[in-house]
Design a protein around this motif. Structure first.
Motif, PDB file in Angstrom:
ATOM      1  N   UNK A 179       0.829  -1.207   0.093  1.00 59.16           N
ATOM      2  CA  UNK A 179      -0.037  -0.016  -0.024  1.00 59.16           C
ATOM      3  C   UNK A 179       1.006   1.197   0.014  1.00 59.16           C
ATOM      4  N   UNK A 180       1.805   1.245   0.682  1.00 63.33           N
ATOM      5  CA  UNK A 180       3.024   2.302   0.815  1.00 63.33           C
ATOM      6  C   UNK A 180       3.232   2.523  -0.935  1.00 63.33           C
ATOM      7  N   UNK A 181       3.677   1.512  -1.527  1.00 65.16           N
ATOM      8  CA  UNK A 181       4.146   1.483  -2.922  1.00 65.16           C
ATOM      9  C   UNK A 181       3.066   1.992  -3.844  1.00 65.16           C
ATOM     10  N   UNK A 182       1.857   1.670  -3.480  1.00 60.10           N
ATOM     11  CA  UNK A 182       0.817   2.360  -4.344  1.00 60.10           C
ATOM     12  C   UNK A 182       0.386   3.583  -4.256  1.00 60.10           C
ATOM     13  N   UNK A 239      11.551  12.173  -1.280  1.00 62.24           N
ATOM     14  CA  UNK A 239      12.823  12.329  -0.909  1.00 62.24           C
ATOM     15  C   UNK A 239      12.947  11.833   0.765  1.00 62.24           C
ATOM     16  N   UNK A 240      12.053  12.314   1.493  1.00 59.66           N
ATOM     17  CA  UNK A 240      12.198  11.934   2.666  1.00 59.66           C
ATOM     18  C   UNK A 240      11.629  10.356   3.039  1.00 59.66           C
ATOM     19  N   UNK A 241      10.665  10.018   2.154  1.00 55.57           N
ATOM     20  CA  UNK A 241      10.366   8.407   2.351  1.00 55.57           C
ATOM     21  C   UNK A 241      11.530   7.700   1.879  1.00 55.57           C
ATOM     22  N   UNK A 242      12.328   7.957   0.951  1.00 53.06           N
ATOM     23  CA  UNK A 242      13.463   7.163   0.221  1.00 53.06           C
ATOM     24  C   UNK A 242      14.435   7.147   1.477  1.00 53.06           C
ATOM     25  N   UNK A 243      14.679   8.428   2.357  1.00 53.10           N
ATOM     26  CA  UNK A 243      15.887   8.271   3.302  1.00 53.10           C
ATOM     27  C   UNK A 243      15.306   7.528   4.493  1.00 53.10           C
ATOM     28  N   UNK A 244      14.079   7.537   4.863  1.00 50.80           N
ATOM     29  CA  UNK A 244      13.862   6.858   5.953  1.00 50.80           C
ATOM     30  C   UNK A 244      13.237   5.351   5.902  1.00 50.80           C
ATOM     31  N   UNK A 271      13.289   1.487   4.596  1.00 45.98           N
ATOM     32  CA  UNK A 271      14.364   0.586   4.441  1.00 45.98           C
ATOM     33  C   UNK A 271      14.074  -0.295   3.326  1.00 45.98           C
ATOM     34  N   UNK A 272      12.759  -0.615   3.082  1.00 44.28           N
ATOM     35  CA  UNK A 272      12.202  -1.368   2.116  1.00 44.28           C
ATOM     36  C   UNK A 272      12.787  -1.130   0.688  1.00 44.28           C
ATOM     37  N   UNK A 324      11.736   1.981  -1.732  1.00 47.04           N
ATOM     38  CA  UNK A 324      12.655   2.972  -2.345  1.00 47.04           C
ATOM     39  C   UNK A 324      12.698   3.000  -3.749  1.00 47.04           C
ATOM     40  N   UNK A 325      12.745   1.875  -4.510  1.00 48.72           N
ATOM     41  CA  UNK A 325      12.524   1.946  -5.962  1.00 48.72           C
ATOM     42  C   UNK A 325      11.459   2.562  -6.496  1.00 48.72           C
TER      43      UNK A 325
END
Length: 405
Positions: free
Chosen positions: A318-321, A339-344, A346-347, A351-352
Motif C-alpha cells: 500500500x505504501x508503494x501504491x 525524498x524523505x520517504x526514500x531516506x527513512x 528501508x524496504x 525505495x525503487x
C-alpha cells in the motif's frame, strides 16, 4: 430540441451532397442538370441570408418551369414558407411535391419537414402514415406531446416489434422523456426485466440520465432485488452518471460481492468522491480495495491523504501504491516527501518506487540529491539510470561530474 433534430433530418440530403464537386459553387445534385435555372441558385442564396419571402418567390419561379430542379425547388419553397411562419402554405407545397414527384429524392426530407410543421402547430401525425422507422419515431415524439395516451400503445408496439436496435433505443428514449405515469410504468417494467429483456440495460441507463430522486429510488430498488450482475453493474454506472455518491458509497461498504464493491469504488471515483473514497479506505480490510482507492486518488489531487498513507501505512504494497499515485500527481506529488520517504524507508521495493515516481515527475534536482547521499552502489546505479532520462540542468551537471572523475 425536436425541431433541431428534424431540421437535421430534413437537411441530410443536402449535407450528403457536399461530396459533389459543384457543391462548392452553390449547386446541388438536383440542380446540376439545370444550372441555367438561376432562380434556384439565387433561392439558395436567399435561404443562406434568411430572406424567406425572396426565397419563396425564387423557388416558386424555379418550380413553375418544371425543370430538373423543380422537386428540390418545391422542397426549399416549403422550407422557406415554414421559416416565414406560413405553415399552411408550406403543407400545401409539400403535398404538391408528393403529388407531382412521387419518386423524388426529396420525398423523405419532405415527410420529415411535414412532421415538424404539424408538431409545431399541434397537429397530430399518425405514425402509421409514415414509411420509414425514423419518421415514425418523429411522429410518435410529436404524438407523445399532444396525445400521450394514444402514443403509448403505439410506442410499446414499436419497442416489442422486429425493429432495429437503434430504432428501439430511440423509441425508449422518447418513452423516457414523456413524464407520463403510464410511460414511467412501462419504462420501469423494462428496467426490471419484466418485459423486453434485450432493452433492460438501456432502460436502466436512460432512467439514470433522468437524475430525479424518484429515478434513483427506482434504480436502488432494482439493484436490491436483482441477482443479475450485469444489471447491477449497469445501475452502478447510472448512479455515477447522476452523481449519486451516497448509493455508491453504501454499495462500496456493504456489498458482499467483491467485484461489485470494486466497481462501486471505480464509479465513486468517477464522480469525484474523494472524501467518500477515504471513508472506504479507513473502514475496509481488503488490501485490493485499498490499493484500488490509492490508484484512483491521484486524479483528485488529494495529496495530503496519499502522503499520509505513503508515510505511515504498515503494508509495503500500500505504501508503494501511494507512492505511485504521488508520482502521477506531477508538481502536486510532493517531491520533498518522496525524498524523505526514500531516506527513512528501508524496504528496497518502496525505495525503487520512490525513484520511479521522481522519474515520472522529471524531478532531476531530487534525484541528484539522492544520488549524492546514496552509499549503496546498486541503488546509486539505479538512481543514475533514472537520471539519464531526466534532462534538467541539475542532472546534466551531475553527469558531467561523473565523466570528469
Amino acid at each position: 430540441m425536436i425541431r433541431n433534430a428534424i431540421l437535421f433530418v430534413a437537411l441530410a440530403t443536402a449535407a450528403a451532397a457536399q461530396s459533389w464537386p459543384g457543391y462548392a459553387l452553390g449547386f446541388e445534385p438536383q440542380a446540376a442538370a439545370g444550372r441555367e435555372d438561376s432562380d434556384y441558385e439565387n433561392g439558395r442564396r436567399a435561404l443562406d441570408a434568411s430572406q424567406w419571402d425572396k426565397a419563396i418567390e425564387l423557388f416558386s419561379a424555379a418550380a413553375a418551369r418544371k425543370g430538373p430542379a423543380a422537386d428540390g425547388a418545391l422542397y426549399w419553397k416549403a422550407y422557406a414558407q415554414d421559416k416565414a411562419g406560413r405553415r399552411d402554405e408550406a403543407l400545401t407545397t409539400l403535398a404538391a411535391l408528393r403529388k407531382s414527384y412521387p419518386s423524388s429524392k426529396w420525398t423523405g426530407d419532405a415527410q420529415a419537414l411535414e412532421v415538424e410543421i404539424r408538431a409545431a402547430t399541434g397537429t397530430s401525425v399518425k405514425p402509421a402514415a409514415d414509411s420509414t422507422e425514423e419518421l415514425k419515431l418523429i411522429a410518435i415524439n410529436s404524438l407523445m406531446q399532444s396525445d400521450p395516451k394514444e402514443a403509448l400503445p403505439i410506442l410499446e408496439r414499436l419497442l416489442s416489434s422486429n425493429n432495429s436496435e437503434k430504432v428501439k433505443e430511440r423509441a425508449l428514449f422518447v418513452l423516457t422523456q414523456s413524464g407520463q405515469p403510464e410511460a414511467a410504468k412501462v419504462l420501469g417494467d423494462i428496467a426490471r426485466g419484466n418485459s423486453m429483456p434485450e432493452l433492460q440495460l438501456k432502460a436502466i441507463q436512460f432512467i439514470g440520465m433522468m437524475g430525479s430522486e424518484e429515478s434513483r429510488r427506482q434504480l436502488a430498488s432494482i439493484y436490491k432485488s436483482s441477482s443479475n450482475k450485469d444489471v447491477k453493474h449497469a445501475i452502478l454506472r447510472s448512479f455515477m452518471q447522476s452523481g449519486s455518491r451516497d448509493f455508491l458509497l453504501n454499495v462500496a461498504k456493504n456489498e458482499a460481492d467483491p467485484e461489485l464493491r470494486h466497481d462501486a469504488i471505480r464509479q465513486l471515483f468517477m464522480t469525484g468522491g474523494q472524501d467518500e473514497l477515504w471513508q472506504i479506505y479507513q473502514t475496509t480490510s481488503s488490501i485490493d480495495e485499498k490499493e484500488e482507492i490509492l490508484k484512483s486518488m491521484f486524479m483528485g489531487g488529494n495529496s495530503s491523504k496519499v502522503v499520509e498513507v505513503a508515510r505511515t501505512e504498515k503494508d509495503p504494497r500500500l505504501r508503494i501504491a501511494a507512492i505511485k499515485s504521488l508520482g502521477m500527481m506531477g508538481n502536486n506529488g510532493r517531491g520533498d516527501v518522496l525524498v524523505s520517504i526514500y531516506r527513512s524507508d528501508q524496504n528496497r521495493d518502496v525505495r525503487a518506487a520512490v525513484l520511479n515516481a521522481l522519474f515520472i515527475q522529471q524531478d532531476g534536482k531530487a534525484l541528484v540529491e539522492l544520488a549524492r547521499a546514496e552509499n549503496d552502489p546498486e541503488m546509486k546505479k539505479e538512481i543514475v539510470n533514472k537520471m539519464s532520462l531526466v534532462h534538467t540542468k541539475e542532472t546534466t551537471d551531475y553527469m558531467m561530474e561523473i565523466l570528469n572523475k
